[in-house]
Design an enzyme around this catalytic site. Structure first.
Site, PDB file in Angstrom:
ATOM      1  NE  ARG A 153      -9.845  -1.958 -54.254  1.00  0.00           N
ATOM      2  CZ  ARG A 153      -8.636  -2.018 -53.791  1.00  0.00           C
ATOM      3  NH1 ARG A 153      -7.902  -2.893 -54.371  1.00  0.00           N
ATOM      4  NH2 ARG A 153      -8.039  -1.246 -52.921  1.00  0.00           N
TER       5      ARG A 153
ATOM      6  CB  SER B  87     -16.140   2.011 -48.405  1.00  0.00           C
ATOM      7  OG  SER B  87     -15.806   1.179 -49.761  1.00  0.00           O
TER       8      SER B  87
ATOM      9  CE  LYS C 258      -8.753   0.495 -48.629  1.00  0.00           C
ATOM     10  NZ  LYS C 258      -9.078   1.699 -49.449  1.00  0.00           N
TER      11      LYS C 258
HETATM   12  N1  TZP Z   1     -11.459  -2.492 -48.882  1.00  0.00           N
HETATM   13  C1  TZP Z   1     -11.297  -2.965 -47.567  1.00  0.00           C
HETATM   14  S1  TZP Z   1     -10.431  -4.419 -47.203  1.00  0.00           S
HETATM   15  C2  TZP Z   1     -10.087  -4.525 -48.982  1.00  0.00           C
HETATM   16  C3  TZP Z   1     -10.648  -3.355 -49.675  1.00  0.00           C
HETATM   17  C4  TZP Z   1     -10.692  -3.409 -51.097  1.00  0.00           C
HETATM   18  C5  TZP Z   1      -9.149  -5.458 -49.640  1.00  0.00           C
HETATM   19  C6  TZP Z   1      -9.747  -6.968 -49.686  1.00  0.00           C
HETATM   20  O1  TZP Z   1      -9.118  -7.721 -50.173  1.00  0.00           O
HETATM   21  P1  TZP Z   1      -8.865  -9.281 -49.514  1.00  0.00           P
HETATM   22  O2  TZP Z   1      -7.851  -9.770 -50.449  1.00  0.00           O
HETATM   23  O3  TZP Z   1      -9.765 -10.015 -49.740  1.00  0.00           O
HETATM   24  O4  TZP Z   1      -8.522  -9.100 -48.101  1.00  0.00           O
END
Ligand code: TZP
Ligand code: MG
Length: 214
Positions: free
Chosen positions: A38, A109, A138
């Site tokens: 990603r 998602s 994010k």
């Molecule tokens: N999609 C929803 S939350 C997220 C993504 C890509 C981020 C997840 O990152 P982390 O560091 O595990 O909270």
């Protein structure tokens, strides 16, 4: 599919404390079961650099029989001949993408029952549901849905493989599994640590414990 979702590591270069190739290699040694490239956010690699890092990460995955999934970028997924692609709600028509990628793994998602139902209908192989908890990784996330969202989906006969995502770490993963997820997807709980191998190995141990003690 379900067994690959257990510990689904997601990352790009901006998420890593050290060299992403090293981070992934250690995470694989620690026991991750699937990987998503990603490459996103401020300072993310583009073009040829993005491709070259993708090749290196894919090759590590291939050597270790870990499915290699690309986030968002269908052209990159096809160029690398990745095992699959993961897309969000804003990334285009899921049915069209399914036709485009053939039999590759398609992850989508989903944030609620209607998005989950639609994803199942259009041929997703798994859905990522989140955010489970607050996340700093994010910035443009939906409101926290919590493990209860996964429970609701299961109660409404959504039987597709589900992975929870968002703010998940070793301390808070059990409610996600207990709610009916097949695994957890996470970024920072591995990528931003000095010891990705130990992190991954502790995580998989807790996940396995959570399944046993459901
Ligand atoms: N999609 C929803 S939350 C997220 C993504 C890509 C981020 C997840 O990152 P982390 O560091 O595990 O909270
Ligand atoms: Mg996306």
């Amino acid at each position: 599919m379900k067994k690959h979702l257990k510990l689904y590591f997601v990352m790009g270069s901006v998420n890593c404390l050290k060299n992403p190739v090293e981070v992934l290699s250690e995470a694989i040694d620690g026991g991750i079961t699937m990987f998503q490239y990603r490459e996103k956010g401020k300072g993310a690699l583009e073009g040829e650099d993005k491709l070259q890092l993708g090749k290196k990460l894919q090759s590590l995955c291939n050597q270790n029989n870990i499915p290699f999934i690309v986030n968002d970028d269908i052209n990159l997924a096809l160029e690398l001949d990745a095992d699959g692609i993961h897309i969000g709600q804003e990334d285009g028509d899921v049915s069209k993408i399914r036709k485009f990628i053939g039999r590759k793994i398609l992850g989508v998602s989903a944030h609620d029952l209607s998005e989950a139902t639609e994803a199942v209908k259009t041929g997703a192989n798994y859905i990522g549901v989140g955010p489970m908890y607050e996340t700093k990784t994010k910035l443009d996330t939906n409101e926290v849905a919590g493990p209860d969202m996964i429970r609701q989906l299961r109660q409404n006969n959504i039987e597709i493989p589900i992975v929870g995502i968002g703010g998940i770490n070793q301390q808070n993963l059990k409610p996600v599994i207990n709610a009916g997820a097949d695994g957890v997807a996470l970024i920072s709980a591995i990528s931003s640590l000095k010891q990705p191998r130990e992190a991954a190995s502790n995580l998989i141990e807790s996940i396995n414990d959570s399944f046993v003690n459901e």
